[in-house]
Design an enzyme around this catalytic site. Structure first.
Site, PDB file in Angstrom:
ATOM      1  N   LYS A 219       0.833  -1.202   0.000  1.00 56.39           N
ATOM      2  CA  LYS A 219       0.000   0.000   0.000  1.00 56.39           C
ATOM      3  C   LYS A 219       0.868   1.252   0.000  1.00 56.39           C
ATOM      4  CE  LYS A 219      -1.680   2.204   3.493  1.00 56.39           C
ATOM      5  NZ  LYS A 219      -2.354   2.646   4.721  1.00 56.39           N
ATOM      6  N   ASP A 237      -6.515   0.811   0.944  1.00 59.54           N
ATOM      7  CA  ASP A 237      -6.622   1.056   2.376  1.00 59.54           C
ATOM      8  C   ASP A 237      -7.996   0.589   2.840  1.00 59.54           C
ATOM      9  OD1 ASP A 237      -8.356   2.950   1.408  1.00 59.54           O
ATOM     10  OD2 ASP A 237      -7.364   4.669   2.354  1.00 59.54           O
TER      11      ASP A 237
END
Length: 352
Positions: A219, A237
């Site tokens: 991420k 997320d």
């Protein structure tokens, strides 16, 4: 004269013997009766005990029947109530082909692009190192809190070399407002030292290199690549994952699986901006606990419509940030941002 008294003596003796015999018989009879009674007593006791045991067993058998009779309706009532609650919360979804889902997903992306033409990363940064550090700090906190914290941090250590040389306790104090400051301090010191020692003090522009840095996962790497290097990436997320499932793009919970599923739906050139648009929508409209369904521009395209507030007026009150008339998360937002900049962190109260 002498023979006359002998008869009474003999008679008396016979009578005495007869009396003794009667007493012996009576005593024997009494002993027999006592023995019989003694023999019958245990039998009576045993019979009484058996009767009592049988009665207890019968009662024990009957008791569960009553308990079961009471519990079964309760279970049915609970199951019925649960089914009703589920039916209310989870709207029925019509079967959809893969082709139809992809078309709908891409239309959602276009609608979000019209709704958020100013979508951007909501972390303040001026170079790849600042974005990398800010993204690591954003774990388990808001971008606003990170943006309020980093100005002081970068004023003290603007480069990887400066940060790697920082005293751990001093660094902890600087980033304390973001939470989990001890673990984050360890990550920042580790990644700064790695940048200094292995990458000549520069943030690498490849995912394979970025994920080798302490505290950096896919991420974080995709955020840095997409926004500091222009390399397309999907940032999964909590907001992106939640909306991807609500939109029917994936059923996965694992972030990497979500990323892979979404990557198959959209062209690579859209990945970075798609991430910003979906995250923007998740933060402003499609909230985790109570989505503002009645104020959602893409409600007709959403299979999860109805999970949140559908009344338009009530839904408007749930909108956040610029859509709700509130400041954004960046202290220095892009020029085209229609909302107000976020305020800096309030100075600590003076000791009295």
């Amino acid at each position: 004269m002498n023979e006359t008294p002998e008869k009474p003596a003999a008679a008396t003796k016979a009578a005495a013997q007869k009396s003794v015999t009667k007493k012996a018989v009576a005593k024997k009879a009494t002993a027999k009766t006592t023995a019989t009674a003694a023999e019958k007593a245990p039998a009576k006791k045993a019979a009484a005990a058996k009767k009592k045991t049988t009665a207890t067993k019968t009662t024990a058998k009957k008791a569960p029947a009553k308990t079961t009779a009471k519990k079964v309706p309760a279970k049915k009532a609970t199951a019925t109530a649960t089914a009703k609650t589920t039916a209310k919360k989870t709207p029925a979804r019509k079967p959809e082909s893969r082709v139809a889902m992809v078309r709908r997903a891409r239309r959602i992306n276009r609608e979000l692009a019209e709704l958020y033409p100013y979508a951007h990363p909501e972390l303040d940064f001026t170079n790849p190192f600042e974005l990398l550090v800010a993204t690591v700090l954003s774990a388990q906190t808001t971008d606003l809190r990170v943006n309020q914290t980093t100005p002081r941090l970068f004023a003290v250590c603007p480069t990887p070399e400066d940060m790697a040389a920082m005293d751990p306790e001093r660094l902890e104090e600087l980033i304390r407002p973001t939470g989990f400051f001890r673990a984050k301090t360890k990550s920042l010191l580790g990644l700064s030292a790695a940048l200094r020692d292995r990458f000549d003090g520069e943030v690498p522009g490849r995912l394979e290199d970025l994920v080798t840095l302490p505290g950096v996962g896919r991420k974080t790497a995709n955020v840095v690549l997409g926004n500091a290097f222009g390399v397309p990436g999907i940032t999964v997320d909590t907001h992106f994952g939640r909306l991807a499932r609500r939109f029917g793009w994936t059923t996965a919970e694992d972030a990497e699986k979500v990323e892979a599923d979404v990557a198959e739906i959209f062209p690579k050139s859209e990945w970075t901006m798609l991430s910003h648009r979906v995250v923007f929508h998740g933060r402003r409209v499609c909230h985790s606990r109570k989505p503002a369904c009645g104020a959602c521009a893409i409600a007709p395209l959403c299979p999860a419509y109805g999970e949140g507030e559908t009344d338009p007026e009530k839904a408007k009150k749930l909108l956040k940030y610029e859509l709700g008339g509130q400041p954004g998360q960046r202290l220095k937002p892009p020029a085209d941002y229609p909302g107000r900049p976020a305020p800096p962190m309030a100075p600590p109260a003076a000791a009295s």
